[in-house]
Design an enzyme around this catalytic site. Sequence first.
Site, PDB file in Angstrom:
ATOM      1  NE  ARG A  45       1.377   1.679   6.989  1.00 33.71           N
ATOM      2  CZ  ARG A  45       2.581   1.136   7.211  1.00 33.71           C
ATOM      3  NH1 ARG A  45       2.789   0.396   8.286  1.00 33.71           N
ATOM      4  NH2 ARG A  45       3.569   1.324   6.360  1.00 33.71           N
ATOM      5  NE  ARG A 104       6.887  14.049   1.940  1.00 31.52           N
ATOM      6  CZ  ARG A 104       6.333  14.975   1.167  1.00 31.52           C
ATOM      7  NH1 ARG A 104       5.736  16.022   1.717  1.00 31.52           N
ATOM      8  NH2 ARG A 104       6.357  14.868  -0.144  1.00 31.52           N
ATOM      9  CB  CYS A 153      -0.948   8.046   1.428  1.00 33.09           C
ATOM     10  SG  CYS A 153      -1.045   9.727   0.797  1.00 33.09           S
TER      11      CYS A 153
END
Length: 309
Positions: free
Chosen positions: A126, A144, A239
């Site tokens: 997103r 990450r 997600c």
Amino acid sequence: MNPIRLATRSSRLALWQAERVAYLLDQAGLPSEIVPMTTIGDQVLDRSLAKIGAKGVFTEELEESLRRGETHLAVHSAKDVQSRIPDDLELLAFLEREKVNDVVLSFNEHFALDKPGIVLGTSSTRRKAQLRRFYPEATTAEARGNLQTRLRKLEEGQFDGLVLAYAGVHRMGYEHLVRHTLPETRFVPATGQGSIAVECARGLDAELKSQIQAALDHPATHACLRAERAFLHTMEGGCSIPSFALATFDPAGALRLHAGIISLSGEEYVDDIQIAPAADAYLLGTSVADSVLGRGGREILASIREHRG
């Protein structure tokens, strides 16, 4: 009584969240014990969340411990909880929500978000899509790992800035690195962002569930997340899908939901805003999702799924 066992991820932020739950339980006379665990999302760090492909990458191991009776509650970041909860489990409580915004962190005090060619680190599909739409001069890079790992990469110069949820930044004490607060009216956050979700097995003792809910649940936050999660559920998102949703209460006490979806490139954007009584939170979420799907959202979803094969 025996302590209530709290399953949690083992990162510093996740442990902070579990400790907050433990504190509130203790205030209600309910002793607890924290049980740290490692999830697939913590183990697999060389691929984006979208490429891992599994639902519940940060929750599955915790949920299995509930099923086996090894723990009583699982403590999650609400935005990490998948849109469909298994039938044998339930979301029991949502803690009072923190400020919902995304923020940009940098060690450079003179960091400028509108500087051409800047590199912004994020692991969120997103956020990448929204940055491409609203800040096209920036480049995004995969980031990450837990918050401390991402900050180390930022300090090493792998990115110029790091885009994160303010809630985690605040809870870990890194507000001094915030250079920009992205407006939630345009840079709408993920479903549940800023709240802590508490999950249990449906078969957990009813009286104990009632006591836990009374100690932990924030009714206004719960109503907002009920609308947001109904939107996400109807969109069949997770997600790895660049959807967004934010429910708030207006001055008259009605629930206002702003939600939508954006293409991976950021070029296509469909959103809607609707208002309803708080008692109709679930219907509000489904209504906004139906509107978004019917006005191009379904095609954006199909394009994303086709792109990922």
